[in-house]
Write a protein that holds these residues in place. Structure first.
Motif, PDB file in Angstrom:
ATOM      1  N   TRP A  77      33.579  22.253  93.473  1.00  0.00           N
ATOM      2  CA  TRP A  77      34.387  21.582  94.506  1.00  0.00           C
ATOM      3  C   TRP A  77      33.554  21.138  95.695  1.00  0.00           C
ATOM      4  O   TRP A  77      33.885  20.151  96.364  1.00  0.00           O
ATOM      5  CB  TRP A  77      35.506  22.518  94.965  1.00  0.00           C
ATOM      6  N   TRP A  78      32.453  21.843  95.994  1.00  0.00           N
ATOM      7  CA  TRP A  78      31.636  21.500  97.165  1.00  0.00           C
ATOM      8  C   TRP A  78      30.942  20.152  96.958  1.00  0.00           C
ATOM      9  O   TRP A  78      30.764  19.379  97.909  1.00  0.00           O
ATOM     10  CB  TRP A  78      30.622  22.610  97.411  1.00  0.00           C
ATOM     11  N   ASP A  79      30.585  19.833  95.730  1.00  0.00           N
ATOM     12  CA  ASP A  79      30.011  18.526  95.436  1.00  0.00           C
ATOM     13  C   ASP A  79      31.007  17.408  95.758  1.00  0.00           C
ATOM     14  O   ASP A  79      30.620  16.313  96.161  1.00  0.00           O
ATOM     15  CB  ASP A  79      29.626  18.463  93.950  1.00  0.00           C
ATOM     16  N   GLU A  80      32.258  17.710  95.623  1.00  0.00           N
ATOM     17  CA  GLU A  80      33.332  16.730  95.800  1.00  0.00           C
ATOM     18  C   GLU A  80      33.704  16.520  97.263  1.00  0.00           C
ATOM     19  O   GLU A  80      33.989  15.393  97.685  1.00  0.00           O
ATOM     20  CB  GLU A  80      34.537  17.244  95.011  1.00  0.00           C
ATOM     21  N   TRP A  81      33.694  17.583  98.048  1.00  0.00           N
ATOM     22  CA  TRP A  81      34.291  17.522  99.388  1.00  0.00           C
ATOM     23  C   TRP A  81      33.326  17.848 100.523  1.00  0.00           C
ATOM     24  O   TRP A  81      33.720  17.846 101.687  1.00  0.00           O
ATOM     25  CB  TRP A  81      35.507  18.463  99.466  1.00  0.00           C
ATOM     26  N   PHE A  82      32.068  18.118 100.222  1.00  0.00           N
ATOM     27  CA  PHE A  82      31.123  18.462 101.286  1.00  0.00           C
ATOM     28  C   PHE A  82      30.983  17.329 102.295  1.00  0.00           C
ATOM     29  O   PHE A  82      30.893  16.147 101.948  1.00  0.00           O
ATOM     30  CB  PHE A  82      29.746  18.763 100.690  1.00  0.00           C
ATOM     31  N   GLU A  83      30.973  17.730 103.566  1.00  0.00           N
ATOM     32  CA  GLU A  83      30.592  16.839 104.660  1.00  0.00           C
ATOM     33  C   GLU A  83      29.797  17.675 105.658  1.00  0.00           C
ATOM     34  O   GLU A  83      30.100  18.859 105.868  1.00  0.00           O
ATOM     35  CB  GLU A  83      31.822  16.243 105.353  1.00  0.00           C
ATOM     36  N   PRO A  84      28.793  17.093 106.304  1.00  0.00           N
ATOM     37  CA  PRO A  84      27.986  17.863 107.266  1.00  0.00           C
ATOM     38  C   PRO A  84      28.797  18.404 108.440  1.00  0.00           C
ATOM     39  O   PRO A  84      28.339  19.317 109.127  1.00  0.00           O
ATOM     40  CB  PRO A  84      26.944  16.841 107.743  1.00  0.00           C
ATOM     41  N   ASP A  85      30.000  17.861 108.655  1.00  0.00           N
ATOM     42  CA  ASP A  85      30.834  18.333 109.762  1.00  0.00           C
ATOM     43  C   ASP A  85      31.267  19.779 109.596  1.00  0.00           C
ATOM     44  O   ASP A  85      31.609  20.436 110.583  1.00  0.00           O
ATOM     45  CB  ASP A  85      32.099  17.464 109.874  1.00  0.00           C
ATOM     46  N   PHE A  86      31.319  20.261 108.341  1.00  0.00           N
ATOM     47  CA  PHE A  86      31.884  21.606 108.164  1.00  0.00           C
ATOM     48  C   PHE A  86      31.087  22.481 107.199  1.00  0.00           C
ATOM     49  O   PHE A  86      31.640  23.371 106.568  1.00  0.00           O
ATOM     50  CB  PHE A  86      33.350  21.540 107.735  1.00  0.00           C
ATOM     51  N   GLY A  87      29.791  22.251 107.079  1.00  0.00           N
ATOM     52  CA  GLY A  87      28.989  23.149 106.257  1.00  0.00           C
ATOM     53  C   GLY A  87      27.642  22.551 105.932  1.00  0.00           C
ATOM     54  O   GLY A  87      27.234  21.525 106.506  1.00  0.00           O
ATOM     55  N   TRP A  88      26.944  23.189 105.005  1.00  0.00           N
ATOM     56  CA  TRP A  88      25.590  22.790 104.654  1.00  0.00           C
ATOM     57  C   TRP A  88      25.446  22.737 103.129  1.00  0.00           C
ATOM     58  O   TRP A  88      26.029  23.563 102.412  1.00  0.00           O
ATOM     59  CB  TRP A  88      24.577  23.779 105.219  1.00  0.00           C
TER      60      TRP A  88
END
Length: 883
Positions: free
Chosen positions: A633-644
């Motif tokens: 799921w992180w590949d799908e929804w990652f943004e620098p605003d909320f994680g690394w």
């Protein structure tokens, strides 16, 4: 002396307290804070001793205390409110009942899974698959979706984990008494236990009782083979989750699939519950359910195997959860043949047809095995992976079942998993939200979802966010110390040795969590790749880090146990043991404290081997930031605003070098970005305002996406509703007609061909064309005995890669230009728009077409030009390349 027989003595509740029994027997209490608080007030010490289990609590509370409560008007008012709330929850109209297309939705859905993680009080789960299944049922209940859950009741559950003095994992299998669990036995009209029976080779039988759990509105049926009429071997079929050898596992999966369908039929007959129109197979373990339904239809309606297969497929959904072939159950064909041959199960269903369904008929397949996932896909008209990336991985992994199709065309979609927020969000977080938008809106936002953003979170003051995060971290510190002390006592330490435990962890230090099962691909010990560098991170005088780790290795996985031991030995080092801990016996109870209390959730699997990875979702809902490889799921929804995002090495990189590179990237992220952001207090308020803003962005943007309510709504609208429509359309005549049509198409297909392709207008000159131009294609095809209504002729066009393979292609339908010519050939024509710049290519293909197919790839048949049959520069499969 040892008792010769064990039974449970239940308390007699005074009449005013009778609603407590209903509240305790419905597992909604496991995610409903007010109900848990009511039970806690019955006996606070007893509640703690019962592990937060109302059934155990009521079994231990004194008669004097019950009498006192029966005359306590304040308590009775709270009890009446809780009972009325449960009644409204169970019987009132919810999202499903008020859906604009409610008539199209299935009357009921049967959801089969080998494990269900509902609550720690019902330990019938091992890891992510079971927790996901439990969250699926709970979210369905919140939405009012009419699911019936089906699983097995394991008398030993999954193992309890402890550690030896030297850190080696040890397993314990406590015996579970169903009478002491929040379960009731399904009984027939005469009050006798209902049961299902399977035939075994050699004239033996496998009987199973059916236990019920109430998961809010959803019944969960659990089959139990510990029945007196069974012989010793049959009684042990449901002894433990994922235990035993191949024969034992096969019997478990036969009981789950075949016995599960029979249990559903019995339950519906006894209770009046609507019969399921859709059957959802959660992973391949329950795949035999399709065979039982074929037997039902062939026997009751005399459909024949092929027509019954079409009827079953129409209403079946299959979800695959593994991105690796090793995660799939595969049995020796001879073993399967023995159980389904003469004297075995499914008498009347041809054995050769059963074996065909599980055959690995693709290149590289093993002809000697029966593959449960392959059978699951062949028995389901709709299939999905559990994240966008996992859907793509699954299409590649199972592409051999659809020869001739590109992986992108394989009919496996994806529904990204979600988590049940009321289960996993700390009550303190819920209360903060309720102060902002009110209790009702907060409950809806967490359970039903629907909004793409939770903008109200943006208005919560920084001070409130930070105080909440510190409070949750402090609770985790206290929980860790208590669990660590208990673990060391189990390892043989005396209290006098454990004074140091009181200084383990610090509520003001950046806290990283890592907890999951321990297969090698999840890389529990990647953080230990450079032990000295990790020590420096933990002991940094300005920006220290502390890490809480938990996880179980499979009992048969010595490699996983060695990883646990390696981590434990590092964390036992007196230099760092106040900064890094390993907590044994990871389960739901621990997880509900761990996720909220961490500042950062670490996930570093080998990409792309994490199908979804929902632990980071649970952490995110509590304001914990994710530090993860771009997988699931992180590949799908990652943004620098909320994680690394942890950078990954190329797939072809040497294994050791890959781990070295990714561990180095992990250390650098923590040292240079994560820790500095957490400890940056330059603002006049003394708060880490940039960190708080990332917490806020996590909740606002990720919160609505990671909900199980969102996931179940997607299943309902994208898979269950279409499956119900297909099921209704597939009456006896339609099933027979479709089976006959498929047989005719398969017989004719070897003679179906694309014989010639030409461009009639605006043809490219010298291999170039202008953007916006249109090619008019004319295609000559041979259809043998088929007619145009049996097929679809398409042009497929798009950009091409350096190997001239079409990427992100679009299909353009072509239409017959008239009747057949004297040789019986058909000419198709249609325009092809050149809507993209750069290297561009097209090809032509013929696919089977029928209104009852869910996908044109369903039959796995495609005809395309042979190389050199098209004009211009021929590419793969006779395509044309324009540069």
């Amino acid at each position: 002396m040892k008792a010769i027989r064990r039974f449970t003595v239940r308390p007699v509740l005074p009449p005013p307290l009778l609603p407590l029994a209903d509240l305790a027997r419905n597992l909604r209490w496991s995610w409903h804070t007010e109900t848990r608080e009511l039970f806690q007030s019955v006996d606070p010490e007893g509640w703690q001793a019962a592990g937060g289990d109302p059934v155990r609590l009521l079994g231990s509370v004194s008669a004097a205390r019950l009498d006192a409560l029966a005359s306590d008007r304040r308590f009775l008012r709270r009890l009446a409110v809780a009972a009325a709330d449960l009644d409204d929850y169970v019987n009132g109209a919810r999202w499903y009942q008020t859906h604009e297309d409610v008539a199209d939705l299935p009357a009921a859905i049967a959801y089969f899974s080998p494990e269900f993680g509902i609550t720690a009080a019902l330990p019938q789960y091992s890891g992510g698959l079971g927790i996901l299944a439990g969250d699926h049922l709970k979210a369905a209940s919140d939405l009012g979706a009419p699911l019936i859950g089906v699983g097995l009741l394991y008398r030993h559950g999954y193992f309890r984990q402890s550690l030896s003095r030297d850190g080696w994992q040890q397993e314990h299998y406590p015996v579970l008494d169903p009478n002491e669990l929040p379960l009731s036995l399904l009984r027939d009209a005469e009050g006798l236990p209902a049961r299902v029976t399977l035939s075994l080779p050699g004239g033996r039988a496998l009987h199973a009782h059916v236990w019920q759990a109430r998961v809010g509105r959803v019944p969960l049926l659990l089959l139990d083979s510990d029945v007196e009429d069974n012989d010793a071997g049959a009684r042990e079929v449901t002894d433990r989750l994922y235990g035993g050898g191949s024969d034992h596992r096969l019997l478990q999966e036969m009981l789950l699939g075949i016995g599960g369908v029979r249990a559903v039929r019995t339950y519906c007959a006894l209770t009046g519950h609507p019969e399921p129109e859709v059957f959802h197979t959660n992973e391949g373990h329950a795949g035999f359910l399709g065979l039982e339904r074929i037997r039902e239809l062939d026997g009751a309606q005399d459909l024949g195997f092929d027509a019954a297969l079409e009827a079953v497929r129409a209403g079946t959904v299959f979800t695959t959860h593994t991105p690796v072939p090793a995660g799939i159950d595969r049995f020796d064909r001879a073993l399967v043949a023995r159980h389904f041959g003469p004297g075995g199960e499914l008498d009347g269903v041809p054995l050769d047809r059963i074996l065909e369904l599980g055959a690995e008929t693709y290149p590289g397949g093993d002809p000697g095995v029966f593959n449960m996932a392959v059978m699951g896909l062949r028995l389901a008209q709709r299939a999905n992976g559990v994240s966008t990336l996992h859907g793509a991985v699954s299409r590649g992994m199972f592409a051999g079942l659809w020869p001739g199709f590109d992986p992108a065309d394989v009919p496996i979609t994806s529904v990204t998993n979600g988590v049940h927020a009321p289960t996993w969000v700390a009550p303190e977080v819920v209360r903060l939200g309720a102060r902002q938008i009110g209790p009702g809106r907060t409950e809806d936002a967490l359970s039903v979802g629907g909004s793409q953003r939770w903008d109200a979170v943006a208005d919560i003051p920084d001070q409130d966010v930070w105080e909440l995060r510190r409070s949750l971290r402090e609770q985790l510190v206290l929980e860790v110390r208590e669990r660590l002390r208990a673990s060391w006592r189990q390892r043989g330490a005396a209290d006098a040795e454990l004074g140091w435990v009181d200084s383990v962890l610090d509520p003001d230090v950046l806290t990283i969590g890592f907890a999951r099962r321990v297969p090698s691909y999840k890389r529990l010990t990647l953080m230990l790749r450079d032990p000295e560098r990790l020590r420096r991170l933990l002991l940094d005088p300005e920006r220290p880090v502390q890490i809480v780790v938990a996880g179980k290795a499979h009992p048969a996985d010595d490699g996983g146990k060695r990883l646990v031991q390696e981590l434990v030995r590092f964390s036992d080092d007196p230099r760092v043991r106040h900064r890094i801990v390993f907590l044994p016996d990871y389960g739901m109870g621990m997880a509900q404290k761990l996720y909220p209390g961490c500042d950062v959730w670490l996930n570093n699997p080998l990409r792309p081997l994490e199908a979804c990875g929902t632990s980071g979702m649970k952490a995110a809902l509590n304001g914990c930031l994710n530090l993860s490889v771009l997988d699931g799921w992180w590949d799908e929804w990652f943004e620098p605003d909320f994680g690394w995002a942890i950078p990954t090495a190329d797939v072809g990189t040497d294994e050791d070098r890959r781990d070295d590179l990714e561990a180095k990237a992990l250390y650098e992220l923590v040292e240079q970005r994560v820790a500095p952001r957490f400890y940056d207090r330059a603002d006049r308020s003394g708060l880490p305002v940039r960190w708080i803003e990332m917490v806020r962005r996590t909740l606002v943007s990720l919160g609505p996406k990671v909900l199980a309510g969102r996931m179940v709504r997607e299943y309902v609208e994208r898979l269950y509703a279409p499956a119900a429509r297909a099921h209704r359309a597939m009456n006896q005549d339609a099933a027979r007609d479709l089976a006959w049509w498929k047989g005719r198409v398969r017989a004719a297909w070897p003679q179906v061909a694309v014989e010639h392709v030409e461009a009639l207008a605006a043809a490219p000159v010298g291999g170039t064309a202008e953007l916006g131009a249109t090619l008019t294609l004319r295609v000559r095809v041979a259809l043998d005995a088929l007619a145009p209504e049996d097929v679809e002729v398409q042009a497929v066009a798009g950009r091409v890669d350096p190997q001239d393979v079409i990427r992100d292609g679009r299909a353009f339908p072509l239409k017959p230009a008239g009747g057949p010519d004297l040789e019986g050939r058909w000419v198709y024509e249609g325009p092809l728009a050149l809507d993209r710049t750069g290297a561009f290519g097209y090809t032509v293909r013929i696919l089977p077409s029928h209104p009852l197919l869910a996908s044109p790839a369903e039959l796995g048949l495609v005809a395309a030009p042979a190389d050199g049959d098209a004009p211009g520069e021929a590419g793969p499969q006779g395509g044309v390349i324009l540069r």
